[in-house]
Design an enzyme around this catalytic site. Structure first.
Site, PDB file in Angstrom:
ATOM      1  N   HIS A 143      -4.182  34.563  78.447  1.00 62.17           N
ATOM      2  CA  HIS A 143      -5.410  34.282  77.713  1.00 62.17           C
ATOM      3  C   HIS A 143      -5.895  32.867  78.023  1.00 62.17           C
ATOM      4  CE1 HIS A 143      -6.165  37.641  74.741  1.00 62.17           C
ATOM      5  NE2 HIS A 143      -5.079  38.038  75.364  1.00 62.17           N
ATOM      6  N   ARG A 203     -12.212  47.598  78.263  1.00 66.61           N
ATOM      7  CA  ARG A 203     -11.495  47.866  77.018  1.00 66.61           C
ATOM      8  C   ARG A 203     -11.386  46.610  76.162  1.00 66.61           C
ATOM      9  NH1 ARG A 203      -7.334  45.832  74.212  1.00 66.61           N
ATOM     10  NH2 ARG A 203      -6.258  45.465  76.177  1.00 66.61           N
ATOM     11  N   CYS A 261     -10.236  36.047  71.686  1.00 63.54           N
ATOM     12  CA  CYS A 261      -8.911  35.963  71.076  1.00 63.54           C
ATOM     13  C   CYS A 261      -9.058  36.002  69.561  1.00 63.54           C
ATOM     14  CB  CYS A 261      -8.200  34.684  71.494  1.00 63.54           C
ATOM     15  SG  CYS A 261      -6.558  34.529  70.758  1.00 63.54           S
TER      16      CYS A 261
END
Length: 318
Positions: free
Chosen positions: A219, A16, A250
């Site tokens: 992240h 995803r 990102c």
């Protein structure tokens, strides 16, 4: 003293998170191939698609077809992402997606204004409306989530007090509807965290809300992902979101090509070598990571897929 978990649960988000981020079109068959490969690695939870407006997220235009075609493996939970009731209806109609509700708030109002053009109060009202929808359909709501829990490109510093205030609001919204949350996701949405901040925020949340199991969504934009995961493990965190091969990116990074979520096979390697069970076959996961890189057609940042596991060296020495 460190509070190491004996095992960890990994929520794989590559299909995803990664394919949504890629600029070029990814064939549906390739998306299905990666999900099926990940299903054979021992991972217990895989996020497959986003049920969102294809005009806004073209990479997810084939979400319903992807879900229809992947093979559902025994013992694996398949999740999806939705932002509204229409997306939820698509997830329910798929019959393959394991649907759970969550209550999501953000620790940065400037981020909300920039990213969604809403205020924190408006976001809270949206969550209440979704809770009513979940409850009307008999869908369990067991998880809360805090976006931008460690810092924000638009607000700047996010303090531990800021995070605790947002968690308190999430818990209050849940209690209004008779919900007892079990889990809390702390998301380093814009990659501000370093290990000391992970320890501080996780420690404060666990002290205030000892019954909430913390999940970390980390992240790797600034290369701190695996170090922050280590700090989370030290604090007893036993659930992590991650992305195979570091697939994704990102959108708020200052430079192109910034890494996305912490890499799944790097996280699995670290845990297993530390004696923390993941239930994942690392060599099969590396094969899936290399497949992901072939699918997108450009290098992905995961390190262990390049160096390999240590299994062949151990076998050679026997």
């Amino acid at each position: 003293m460190a509070d190491w978990p004996k095992s960890v649960h990994i929520h794989e988000e590559g299909p995803r998170e990664g394919f949504q981020f890629e600029k070029g079109a990814i064939p549906t068959a390739a998306k299905v191939e990666l999900i099926d490969a990940l299903s054979e690695t021992g991972l217990k939870e895989i996020q497959t698609v986003s049920f969102v407006n294809p005009k806004r997220v073209p990479g997810m235009a084939d979400a319903d077809e992807v879900v229809r075609r992947f093979r559902k493996a025994p013992g694996v939970r398949y999740s999806g992402l939705w932002l509204n009731e229409k997306g939820l209806e698509r997830a329910l109609a798929s019959e393959k997606i394991d649907v759970e509700g969550r209550i999501v708030l953000c620790a940065s109002e400037p981020f909300l204004a920039r990213n969604q053009n809403i205020t924190l109060d408006q976001m809270a009202d949206m969550q209440r409306a979704m809770i009513a929808t979940y409850q009307a359909r008999g869908i369990p709501v067991v998880e809360g989530a805090v976006q931008a829990a460690f810092g924000c490109n638009f607000k700047g510093e996010v303090t531990t007090g800021d995070v605790l205030a947002i968690v308190a609001r999430i818990v209050s919204i849940a209690q209004e509807s008779g919900i007892a949350l079990k889990r809390l996701v702390l998301a380093d949405t814009m990659a501000w965290a370093v290990p000391a901040r992970i320890r501080a925020v996780v420690g404060a949340v666990r002290e205030r809300y000892p019954d909430l199991a913390v999940t970390l969504h980390l992240h790797d934009t600034r290369g701190m992902g695996i170090a922050n995961a280590y700090a989370g493990l030290e604090m007893g965190v036993h659930a992590f979101d991650s992305s195979v091969a570091g697939l994704g990116g990102c959108p708020f990074a200052a430079h192109k090509g910034a890494a996305g979520n912490v890499c799944t096979e790097d996280l699995v390697f670290m845990c297993e070598e530390m004696g923390i069970s993941t239930g994942v076959d690392l060599d099969r996961l590396i094969d899936a990571a290399n497949l992901a890189e072939r699918i997108v057609g450009h290098p992905l940042p995961g390190a262990v897929k390049q160096g390999g596991s240590l299994n062949r060296y151990r076998q050679a020495g026997q």
